[in-house]
Scaffold this active site. Sequence first.
Site, PDB file in Angstrom:
ATOM      1  N   ILE A 134       0.916  -1.370   0.243  1.00  0.00           N
ATOM      2  CA  ILE A 134       0.868  -0.003   0.079  1.00  0.00           C
ATOM      3  C   ILE A 134       0.875   1.092   0.068  1.00  0.00           C
ATOM      4  O   ILE A 134       0.587   1.991  -0.760  1.00  0.00           O
ATOM      5  CB  ILE A 134      -1.431  -0.024   0.900  1.00  0.00           C
ATOM      6  CG1 ILE A 134      -1.951  -0.925   1.042  1.00  0.00           C
ATOM      7  CG2 ILE A 134      -1.529   1.319   0.958  1.00  0.00           C
ATOM      8  CD1 ILE A 134      -2.844  -1.266   2.602  1.00  0.00           C
ATOM      9  N   GLU A 135       1.550   1.435   0.694  1.00  0.00           N
ATOM     10  CA  GLU A 135       2.788   2.293   1.063  1.00  0.00           C
ATOM     11  C   GLU A 135       3.776   2.976   0.102  1.00  0.00           C
ATOM     12  O   GLU A 135       3.588   3.354  -0.507  1.00  0.00           O
ATOM     13  CB  GLU A 135       3.460   2.890   2.346  1.00  0.00           C
ATOM     14  CG  GLU A 135       2.207   2.126   3.335  1.00  0.00           C
ATOM     15  CD  GLU A 135       3.025   2.142   4.347  1.00  0.00           C
ATOM     16  OE1 GLU A 135       3.502   3.314   5.705  1.00  0.00           O
ATOM     17  OE2 GLU A 135       3.177   1.435   5.811  1.00  0.00           O
ATOM     18  N   MET A 136       4.255   1.886  -0.431  1.00  0.00           N
ATOM     19  CA  MET A 136       5.992   2.181  -1.934  1.00  0.00           C
ATOM     20  C   MET A 136       5.625   1.544  -2.632  1.00  0.00           C
ATOM     21  O   MET A 136       6.406   1.144  -3.365  1.00  0.00           O
ATOM     22  CB  MET A 136       7.005   2.757  -0.690  1.00  0.00           C
ATOM     23  CG  MET A 136       7.083   3.476  -0.189  1.00  0.00           C
ATOM     24  SD  MET A 136       9.006   4.049   0.650  1.00  0.00           S
ATOM     25  CE  MET A 136       8.520   6.130   0.718  1.00  0.00           C
TER      26      MET A 136
END
Length: 328
Positions: A134-136
């Site tokens: 989700i983040e990176m």
Amino acid sequence: MPSECLPASRRYFAHVVLGLLLAWSSQLALAAPLDEPLKPLPPPPALDPQRVELGRRLFNDPRLSVDNSRSCASCHRLDLGGADAQPRSPGIKGQVTRVNAPSVFNAALNFRQFWDGRAETLEEQVDGVLQSPIEMGNNWESLLQTLEQDPQYRQAFAKLYPDALTAANVRNALVTYERTLLSGNSRFDQYLLGNTDILSLEEKYGYQRFKDYGCIACHQGVNIGGNMFQKFGVMGDYFAARGSPTEADLGRFLITGDEQDRNVFKVPSLRNVAITAPYFHDGSAQTLEQAVDVMFKYQLGRPPNPLDTSLIVKFLKTLTGEWDGKPL
């Protein structure tokens, strides 16, 4: 003999001595730290400034994410208290994180990282964010190839690390920078160091209420939190009252599978809390007043008291520190 009965020269001398004594005693009082359960933040550690700068560049580089869209600074904005002022943060490919982004300021002083405490070190936290889908959404092999194509990164790592550009060294540079992000010299820090006039009477009353009600039992230590786990909803079912439960509400239970860890989270630091709204892992409280009222009801089992809420909020606003010589 009253001073007005002394000769003029002796009266002048007496006034000078009295003034010196008062100034001396005032300086002594100011210099004596208070014997309080909370302690002022330490100064940032002395670290290799070139590694700090390399870590700063990486922290702000969106190439750490798989689609070059998100950097560490995207969710941890230093101009917003080290957070991003959103209930949940945008990730890659239009996704949204499951929990509110905690502040990066003073994170080096936390005993664990992430709301559920799944990372024991800052280095593990870097791994978690980099590889989060989700983040990176990245991986180390791909990131190292990207960084290798940048001659400035190649030269910097070759100069600062014997084995040059490796995953371990990228983690080290990022963490070295993050360890310098300590926001000291808040008004409350100055108060603890002996400048007792810097807080208003209401702010001091707020601090006393904070202690009397037992808030300090969980929000403790130099970071005023961040050093223990606690159930969210000790004295009532916060999640039933809020509604719309999510998997993220399970907290540490997702890591351990232990029923005792259901709805258990790392207690957040309260430093800079006045500028890092919204609050809680779900970003559900928009104001400090709302957050304090929730704590009264679900952690202390007390009905919120408007006067005490107001006083505690005044105290919490004294916890805003400085960064780079300027107030946050």
